[in-house]
Structures are given as structure tokens and as C-alpha cells.
Design a protein around this motif. Structure first.
Motif, mmCIF file in Angstrom:
data_model
loop_
_atom_site.group_PDB
_atom_site.id
_atom_site.type_symbol
_atom_site.label_atom_id
_atom_site.label_comp_id
_atom_site.label_asym_id
_atom_site.label_seq_id
_atom_site.Cartn_x
_atom_site.Cartn_y
_atom_site.Cartn_z
ATOM 1 N N ASP A 123 6.228 1.944 0.891
ATOM 2 C CA ASP A 123 6.921 1.609 -0.362
ATOM 3 C C ASP A 123 6.103 2.036 -1.568
ATOM 4 O O ASP A 123 6.632 2.561 -2.551
ATOM 5 N N VAL A 124 4.783 1.787 -1.484
ATOM 6 C CA VAL A 124 3.894 2.146 -2.594
ATOM 7 C C VAL A 124 3.829 3.672 -2.735
ATOM 8 O O VAL A 124 3.905 4.210 -3.841
ATOM 9 N N LEU A 125 3.688 4.355 -1.624
ATOM 10 C CA LEU A 125 3.627 5.822 -1.668
ATOM 11 C C LEU A 125 4.917 6.414 -2.233
ATOM 12 O O LEU A 125 4.892 7.368 -3.014
ATOM 13 N N ARG A 126 6.052 5.844 -1.862
ATOM 14 C CA ARG A 126 7.326 6.340 -2.388
ATOM 15 C C ARG A 126 7.451 6.074 -3.881
ATOM 16 O O ARG A 126 8.005 6.885 -4.633
ATOM 17 N N ALA B 142 -3.659 3.780 -2.289
ATOM 18 C CA ALA B 142 -2.591 4.738 -2.035
ATOM 19 C C ALA B 142 -2.383 5.705 -3.191
ATOM 20 O O ALA B 142 -2.003 6.858 -2.986
ATOM 21 N N GLY B 143 -2.628 5.258 -4.417
ATOM 22 C CA GLY B 143 -2.430 6.118 -5.578
ATOM 23 C C GLY B 143 -3.681 6.815 -6.069
ATOM 24 O O GLY B 143 -3.673 7.392 -7.158
ATOM 25 N N ASN B 144 -4.776 6.747 -5.279
ATOM 26 C CA ASN B 144 -6.054 7.369 -5.656
ATOM 27 C C ASN B 144 -6.510 6.918 -7.051
ATOM 28 O O ASN B 144 -6.684 7.737 -7.961
ATOM 29 N N PRO B 145 -6.700 5.613 -7.238
ATOM 30 C CA PRO B 145 -7.036 5.091 -8.576
ATOM 31 C C PRO B 145 -8.433 5.478 -9.028
ATOM 32 O O PRO B 145 -9.314 5.760 -8.214
ATOM 33 N N ARG B 146 -8.623 5.465 -10.328
ATOM 34 C CA ARG B 146 -9.943 5.679 -10.923
ATOM 35 C C ARG B 146 -10.660 4.352 -11.148
ATOM 36 O O ARG B 146 -11.876 4.314 -11.299
ATOM 37 N N LEU B 147 -9.896 3.262 -11.203
ATOM 38 C CA LEU B 147 -10.465 1.927 -11.384
ATOM 39 C C LEU B 147 -9.828 0.986 -10.379
ATOM 40 O O LEU B 147 -8.605 0.878 -10.299
ATOM 41 N N GLY C 52 9.504 11.063 5.698
ATOM 42 C CA GLY C 52 9.549 11.227 7.146
ATOM 43 C C GLY C 52 8.184 11.227 7.803
ATOM 44 O O GLY C 52 7.369 10.323 7.603
ATOM 45 N N ALA C 53 7.933 12.267 8.600
ATOM 46 C CA ALA C 53 6.692 12.357 9.366
ATOM 47 C C ALA C 53 5.476 12.459 8.449
ATOM 48 O O ALA C 53 4.408 11.928 8.766
ATOM 49 N N ARG C 54 5.624 13.139 7.323
ATOM 50 C CA ARG C 54 4.495 13.273 6.399
ATOM 51 C C ARG C 54 4.146 11.913 5.777
ATOM 52 O O ARG C 54 2.972 11.601 5.583
ATOM 53 N N LEU C 55 5.160 11.133 5.468
ATOM 54 C CA LEU C 55 4.919 9.793 4.927
ATOM 55 C C LEU C 55 4.213 8.932 5.966
ATOM 56 O O LEU C 55 3.241 8.244 5.670
ATOM 57 N N ARG C 56 4.699 8.989 7.195
ATOM 58 C CA ARG C 56 4.097 8.213 8.281
ATOM 59 C C ARG C 56 2.636 8.629 8.485
ATOM 60 O O ARG C 56 1.760 7.774 8.658
#
Length: 273
Positions: free
Chosen positions: A112-115, A173-178, A128-132
């Protein structure tokens, strides 16, 4: 220039006789680890929620400024904060069992976060498979064994330590800086606490993230953080390099916190001194 700069921040809640924050100021640089310490009710978590724009409806900013990478978050409001939340700035909440939706499988929670990030233009083709595969990659990054199988588990099927690892995976998941870690070891046994804190340290170094560790445990902050900020009654009463602050505290409250922190030879009588 600081990555995050909070200046003279004051916040009140409807019905409260005094402000939750009353002129709090602190800053953290890129890649730095800052310990935000103080007793319960001192304003630590409110400060974190204000940075992310997650104050409850009863909360109101009275004055002050929150600046992230030169952008004034307080002036811009939700339109400015929303694109940063979870991507540039993430948070690990205390008590992961309450923070995780018990009706969704772990992989779905992370997905959900990645989407959501994909909807903002990051990884548009992550489906799909890439998300998994990305979900499993994040679970593996936080040290969850057999991540493919764990992705199909519900939070109640995992231990407290595993749930906290899932929370960290979501935050990353979002590659945060902080990364803001708010009492990330609440309710965990001592051994698991150390493992979780080691994990946060390792991930922060590997990714170059700035980290704010919020805790009431001065000993934990002293061991993990290069710099400390001490909060009391909604204000930062003292901040500075950890070694200097512990060796020569300038504020009486900091000195009292140090005296109240038990060591290997501390007696019960010493804590009441």
C-alpha cells in the motif's frame, strides 16, 4: 545548512490549560543522529507529529517554523508536507501492534505504501511481480527471515520484534532522508530492543539517513546518538554533543536526568538523591 530546523515552535490542544509545545527549537544535519530525550509529556512525540503534519484536529500551531531542506513546512501546510511524508521524512511509531492494520497481510501493508509513492510519480510501473519483489526486498533488508513467507502473514502472527521490523520496512519504503523513531523499542524485551536499535543504526549509516531517536531513556540515547536535545515542558532546555552534555550539563534538568539514569553500580538510594 540543517536538514531539519525547528524554531520557536508552539502548539496547543483544545481544552488543554497549557501549550504542548512552548517555543521548542532544534535542528539536525544530513546523516546525523539526534537523541530527543525527556520524560513523558515533555513534547517529544508532539514535535515529531508536527514535523510530519500529523497533529490531531485539536492541535493548533500558535507560532514558530518547521523548515525541511530550506522549505517552510508550517507556511506551506498539507500541500507542502504531503509529498514529503513517507518519502523524504518517515516515522517509526511506538507500539507496532497498534500501528499495523491487523486485517491486512504484511505484504499488503508495505505494498500500500509503495503504491502510494508510485501514485506520486515514484516507481509508476511497480505492480504485480515487481511490487511483490520490492516488498520481499524490504522485508529482507530489515532482517526478517523467510521474507517471502512472512509477506503473507498477518501482524498478529508475528512477534513484537518482527512487527517493529515491518514498521521499519514501511518507513524505508520511500527512501527517506530523515527517519524519526519514536520510542521504537516500547514493549520489547531487552535483547530485542538492542537488535532493533542496531538495525536502525545500520540502516541509517548504509542509506545516509538523518535519524531522530525519541526516547525517555537517556542511557539509550547516549549510546546511540552523537548529539542530544533535552526536552522539558514543551521546550528544548539543552542541546549539544553527547559527550559534552553528559560530562558538563548546563541545565539543572539535564543534570537531574543524568543522576536518575542507573548505571552498573547504582544503588536504589542513589536514584533518590
Amino acid at each position: 545548512m540543517p536538514l531539519l530546523d525547528i524554531h520557536d515552535l508552539a502548539i496547543s490542544f483544545a481544552g488543554s490549560p497549557r501549550p504542548a509545545l512552548d517555543g521548542a527549537s532544534l535542528s539536525i544535519g544530513p546523516g546525523e543522529t539526534l537523541g530527543l530525550v525527556g520524560e513523558s509529556g515533555s513534547g517529544k512525540s508532539v514535535t515529531a507529529l508536527a514535523v510530519l503534519g500529523l497533529l490531531p484536529p485539536a492541535g493548533r500551531v500558535l507560532r514558530g517554523r518547521i523548515s525541511f531542506d530550506g522549505v517552510d513546512l508550517t507556511a506551506g501546510g498539507e500541500a507542502v508536507v504531503a509529498p514529503l511524508r513517507g518519502r523524504a521524512i518517515s516515522m517509526v511509531f511506538q507500539n507496532p501492534r497498534r500501528a499495523l492494520n491487523p486485517l491486512r497481510r504484511v505484504g499488503r501493508l508495505i505494498g500500500d505504501v509503495l503504491r502510494a509513492h508510485a501514485a506520486r510519480g515514484e516507481g509508476r510501473h511497480l505492480t504485480g511481480a515487481r511490487l511483490r519483489a520490492r516488498v520481499v526486498e524490504l522485508l529482507a533488508a530489515v532482517g526478517i527471515p523467510d521474507p517471502g513467507r512472512r509477506a503473507d502473514a498477518y501482524p498478529f502472527e508475528l512477534s513484537g520484534g518482527m512487527c517493529q521490523r515491518v514498521m521499519i520496512a514501511i518507513a524505508l519504503a520511500g527512501n527517506p532522508r530523515l527517519l524519526i523513531a519514536d520510542e521504537p523499542t516500547t514493549g520489547l524485551d531487552v535483547t530485542t530492543q538492542a537488535i532493533i536499535l542496531d538495525l536502525i543504526d545500520d540502516l541509517a549509516r548504509a542509506r545516509g539517513m538523518a535519524t531522530i531517536l525519541i526516547t525517555h531513556d537517556l542511557a539509550v540515547a547516549a549510546e546511540r546518538c552523537r548529539r542530544l536535545a533535552v526536552m522539558r515542558d514543551g521546550r528544548v532546555v539543552e542541546a549539544g554533543p553527547t559527550a559534552r552534555l553528559l560530562a558538563a550539563p548546563a541545565h539543572p534538568y539535564t543534570a537531574a536526568l543524568i543522576r536518575a539514569t542507573p548505571g552498573p553500580t547504582t544503588r536504589i538510594e542513589d536514584l533518590g538523591a
